[in-house]
Scaffold this active site. Structure first.
Site, PDB file in Angstrom:
ATOM      1  N   HIS A  36       2.106 -14.472  -0.815  1.00 35.29           N
ATOM      2  CA  HIS A  36       0.809 -14.357  -1.158  1.00 35.29           C
ATOM      3  C   HIS A  36       0.544 -15.193  -2.572  1.00 35.29           C
ATOM      4  O   HIS A  36       1.695 -15.885  -3.003  1.00 35.29           O
ATOM      5  CB  HIS A  36       0.654 -13.006  -1.873  1.00 35.29           C
ATOM      6  CG  HIS A  36       0.753 -11.468  -0.935  1.00 35.29           C
ATOM      7  ND1 HIS A  36      -0.222 -11.358   0.097  1.00 35.29           N
ATOM      8  CD2 HIS A  36       1.883 -10.948  -1.035  1.00 35.29           C
ATOM      9  CE1 HIS A  36       0.315 -10.176   0.627  1.00 35.29           C
ATOM     10  NE2 HIS A  36       1.525 -10.012  -0.100  1.00 35.29           N
ATOM     11  N   THR A  80      -4.923  -7.921  -1.756  1.00 34.64           N
ATOM     12  CA  THR A  80      -6.140  -7.150  -2.194  1.00 34.64           C
ATOM     13  C   THR A  80      -6.723  -7.467  -3.417  1.00 34.64           C
ATOM     14  O   THR A  80      -8.004  -7.293  -3.772  1.00 34.64           O
ATOM     15  CB  THR A  80      -6.117  -5.641  -1.827  1.00 34.64           C
ATOM     16  OG1 THR A  80      -4.623  -5.317  -2.789  1.00 34.64           O
ATOM     17  CG2 THR A  80      -5.541  -5.329  -0.480  1.00 34.64           C
ATOM     18  N   ARG A 127      -7.072  -9.735   8.113  1.00 29.83           N
ATOM     19  CA  ARG A 127      -5.954  -8.514   7.676  1.00 29.83           C
ATOM     20  C   ARG A 127      -6.685  -7.358   7.640  1.00 29.83           C
ATOM     21  O   ARG A 127      -7.762  -7.524   6.678  1.00 29.83           O
ATOM     22  CB  ARG A 127      -5.238  -8.846   6.381  1.00 29.83           C
ATOM     23  CG  ARG A 127      -4.095  -7.726   6.248  1.00 29.83           C
ATOM     24  CD  ARG A 127      -3.377  -8.037   4.777  1.00 29.83           C
ATOM     25  NE  ARG A 127      -2.256  -7.646   4.852  1.00 29.83           N
ATOM     26  CZ  ARG A 127      -1.725  -7.425   3.385  1.00 29.83           C
ATOM     27  NH1 ARG A 127      -1.934  -7.483   2.388  1.00 29.83           N
ATOM     28  NH2 ARG A 127      -0.421  -6.655   3.286  1.00 29.83           N
ATOM     29  N   ARG A 133      -4.123   3.145  -1.468  1.00 32.66           N
ATOM     30  CA  ARG A 133      -3.937   2.907  -2.892  1.00 32.66           C
ATOM     31  C   ARG A 133      -4.273   1.332  -3.298  1.00 32.66           C
ATOM     32  O   ARG A 133      -4.266   0.995  -4.210  1.00 32.66           O
ATOM     33  CB  ARG A 133      -2.538   3.150  -3.393  1.00 32.66           C
ATOM     34  CG  ARG A 133      -1.340   2.107  -2.719  1.00 32.66           C
ATOM     35  CD  ARG A 133      -0.038   2.534  -2.956  1.00 32.66           C
ATOM     36  NE  ARG A 133       1.069   1.968  -2.081  1.00 32.66           N
ATOM     37  CZ  ARG A 133       1.275   0.602  -1.990  1.00 32.66           C
ATOM     38  NH1 ARG A 133       0.825  -0.354  -3.026  1.00 32.66           N
ATOM     39  NH2 ARG A 133       2.203   0.166  -1.222  1.00 32.66           N
ATOM     40  N   TYR A 160      -2.083  -3.307   8.238  1.00 41.06           N
ATOM     41  CA  TYR A 160      -1.404  -2.703   7.034  1.00 41.06           C
ATOM     42  C   TYR A 160      -1.540  -1.347   6.863  1.00 41.06           C
ATOM     43  O   TYR A 160      -2.657  -0.928   6.679  1.00 41.06           O
ATOM     44  CB  TYR A 160      -1.349  -3.336   5.800  1.00 41.06           C
ATOM     45  CG  TYR A 160      -0.317  -2.995   4.631  1.00 41.06           C
ATOM     46  CD1 TYR A 160       0.971  -2.579   5.060  1.00 41.06           C
ATOM     47  CD2 TYR A 160      -0.506  -3.333   3.397  1.00 41.06           C
ATOM     48  CE1 TYR A 160       1.890  -2.219   4.207  1.00 41.06           C
ATOM     49  CE2 TYR A 160       0.602  -2.893   2.455  1.00 41.06           C
ATOM     50  CZ  TYR A 160       1.692  -2.526   2.915  1.00 41.06           C
ATOM     51  OH  TYR A 160       2.646  -2.156   1.877  1.00 41.06           O
ATOM     52  N   HIS A 184       5.321  -5.105   7.570  1.00 41.78           N
ATOM     53  CA  HIS A 184       6.178  -4.089   7.082  1.00 41.78           C
ATOM     54  C   HIS A 184       6.714  -3.022   7.812  1.00 41.78           C
ATOM     55  O   HIS A 184       7.025  -1.928   7.690  1.00 41.78           O
ATOM     56  CB  HIS A 184       6.044  -3.668   5.725  1.00 41.78           C
ATOM     57  CG  HIS A 184       5.251  -4.565   4.982  1.00 41.78           C
ATOM     58  ND1 HIS A 184       5.282  -5.886   4.969  1.00 41.78           N
ATOM     59  CD2 HIS A 184       4.249  -4.646   3.899  1.00 41.78           C
ATOM     60  CE1 HIS A 184       4.597  -6.358   3.971  1.00 41.78           C
ATOM     61  NE2 HIS A 184       3.968  -5.652   3.173  1.00 41.78           N
ATOM     62  N   ASP A 253       7.443 -11.707   0.957  1.00 40.55           N
ATOM     63  CA  ASP A 253       6.546 -10.862   0.208  1.00 40.55           C
ATOM     64  C   ASP A 253       6.114 -11.239  -0.954  1.00 40.55           C
ATOM     65  O   ASP A 253       5.812 -10.654  -1.943  1.00 40.55           O
ATOM     66  CB  ASP A 253       6.629  -9.457   0.355  1.00 40.55           C
ATOM     67  CG  ASP A 253       5.450  -8.528  -0.188  1.00 40.55           C
ATOM     68  OD1 ASP A 253       4.352  -8.960   0.444  1.00 40.55           O
ATOM     69  OD2 ASP A 253       5.835  -7.395  -0.499  1.00 40.55           O
ATOM     70  N   ASN A 258       2.825  -4.716  -6.653  1.00 40.10           N
ATOM     71  CA  ASN A 258       3.094  -3.327  -7.224  1.00 40.10           C
ATOM     72  C   ASN A 258       4.379  -2.720  -7.008  1.00 40.10           C
ATOM     73  O   ASN A 258       4.660  -1.747  -6.570  1.00 40.10           O
ATOM     74  CB  ASN A 258       2.212  -2.582  -6.056  1.00 40.10           C
ATOM     75  CG  ASN A 258       0.899  -2.934  -5.933  1.00 40.10           C
ATOM     76  OD1 ASN A 258       0.310  -2.346  -7.073  1.00 40.10           O
ATOM     77  ND2 ASN A 258       0.357  -3.291  -5.336  1.00 40.10           N
TER      78      ASN A 258
HETATM   79  C1  0GY Z   1       2.109  -6.462   0.434  1.00 32.44           C
HETATM   80  C2  0GY Z   1       2.201  -5.235  -0.055  1.00 32.44           C
HETATM   81  C3  0GY Z   1       1.338  -4.504  -0.854  1.00 32.44           C
HETATM   82  C4  0GY Z   1       0.271  -5.213  -1.413  1.00 32.44           C
HETATM   83  C5  0GY Z   1      -0.699  -5.823  -0.393  1.00 32.44           C
HETATM   84  O1  0GY Z   1      -2.828  -7.090  -0.418  1.00 32.44           O
HETATM   85  C6  0GY Z   1      -2.091  -6.426  -1.174  1.00 32.44           C
HETATM   86  O2  0GY Z   1      -2.616  -6.267  -2.245  1.00 32.44           O
HETATM   87  O3  0GY Z   1      -0.392  -6.296   0.545  1.00 32.44           O
HETATM   88  C7  0GY Z   1       1.702  -3.268  -1.470  1.00 32.44           C
HETATM   89  O4  0GY Z   1       1.341  -2.875  -2.320  1.00 32.44           O
HETATM   90  O5  0GY Z   1       2.272  -2.442  -0.526  1.00 32.44           O
HETATM   91  O6  0GY Z   1       2.328  -6.975   1.575  1.00 32.44           O
HETATM   92  O7  0GY Z   1       2.000  -7.418  -0.217  1.00 32.44           O
END
Ligand code: 0GY
Length: 301
Positions: A36, A80, A127, A133, A160, A184, A253, A258
């Site tokens: 990301h 996100t 996605r 959460r 996801y 994952h 990743d 988080n």
């Molecule tokens: C990941 C996992 C997480 C976060 C996000 O888009 C995101 O904020 O995917 C997570 O907190 O498990 O794949 O980056």
């Protein structure tokens, strides 16, 4: 030095500042297919509806890590914290000079012109995130409208979700008529047996639906035994790589949103690869052939 406009969550660990050099040498053309970019927040503000505020982790730092680890190319997945504003990700794609592709977040009211622009920049998928959460999950109808909008572009869908959600989302997931990439490994509870009921449901999903691909990513997120070996995740990832060698992807990743207990040295995630893909042939498919087919050669189902 500029200071960020945003204050990162206090219980949130920043990415590793000086990862070591991996022992495993990645093959030429290796793709980090899950990473990301976050901001920087003063240039690309985080979304008002976000559920966490990260540290800044922009394209320059991502490209530095790419070169340090020996990765050739990246797939940048919209996080996100940026909601459906894909501009930080798109800016990174354009700056990469064809060395990155993207996975976007869009809403059902996205226009064809906006989708076309994303495609031109290198986006090849959307996605759908069901992790409560991180986002407020939407009804199926919301996602169906997006599916309709993206279908002329031949994009795939990245999903996801938590393992405990698979059974109730099964019908919707299996109704998708495009390549579907699961983040994952569907987040297995790795304290359960690899041939137990929960992971068996997941492998059945992939076995019975040849449009499903799997990211064997995030041992650091799934492991209970912890770093640097992530021993308890290895049997799960290895099973998937060996059973579906042409439908698996690997990624770091980075910058690891988080994480609160430990932050991986990214080199350990590269050194994890030969433990889950144990031959040069499996490694080449996982790291080079599969992501290249999906993101650079336009493979469709
Ligand atoms: C990941 C996992 C997480 C976060 C996000 O888009 C995101 O904020 O995917 C997570 O907190 O498990 O794949 O980056």
């Amino acid at each position: 030095m500029t200071t960020s406009t945003f204050t990162p969550d206090a219980d949130w660990l920043d990415f590793h500042p000086h990862p070591s050099r991996p022992t495993f040498v990645l093959p030429a053309g290796a793709v980090d297919a899950h990473c990301h970019v976050f901001g920087p927040g003063n240039e690309f503000p985080f979304a008002p509806e976000r559920k966490y505020t990260p540290c800044d982790a922009g394209k320059d730092q991502l490209f530095e890590l790419r070169d340090h680890l020996g990765v050739s190319r990246n797939v940048i997945v919209q996080a996100t914290c940026h909601g459906a504003d894909n501009s930080a990700m798109v800016d990174a794609l354009v700056s990469s000079k064809d060395r990155a592709r993207g996975v976007a977040t869009v809403r059902p009211d996205v226009t064809d012109a906006q989708l076309h622009e994303l495609h031109e920049a290198g986006v090849r998928g959307v996605r759908f995130n069901y992790v409560a959460r991180l986002v407020d999950p939407q009804p199926d109808e919301y996602y169906h409208r997006i599916v309709e909008k993206i279908s002329p572009l031949g994009w795939h869908i990245v999903i996801y979700f938590e393992a405990s959600d698979l059974a109730r989302r099964w019908d919707f997931f299996t109704s998708l008529r495009t390549i579907v990439v699961v983040d994952h490994m569907g987040r297995p509870d790795v304290s359960q047996p690899v041939d137990g009921e929960e992971f068996e449901l997941f492998t059945r999903l992939v076995r019975e639906h040849d449009n499903f691909w799997v990211k064997v990513t995030c041992p650091e997120r799934l492991s209970l035994s912890g770093p640097p070996a992530y021993d308890d995740v290895v049997p799960f990832a290895r099973r998937v790589v060996e059973e579906f060698p042409d439908r698996v992807l690997w990624g770091t990743d980075w910058p690891h949103p988080n994480l609160k207990d430990h932050m991986p040295d990214d080199a350990t995630l590269v050194d994890y690869v030969p433990r889950i893909a144990t031959t040069p042939d499996l490694q080449r498919r996982l790291l080079v052939d599969n992501p290249t087919r999906l993101y650079w050669e336009g493979e469709r189902w």
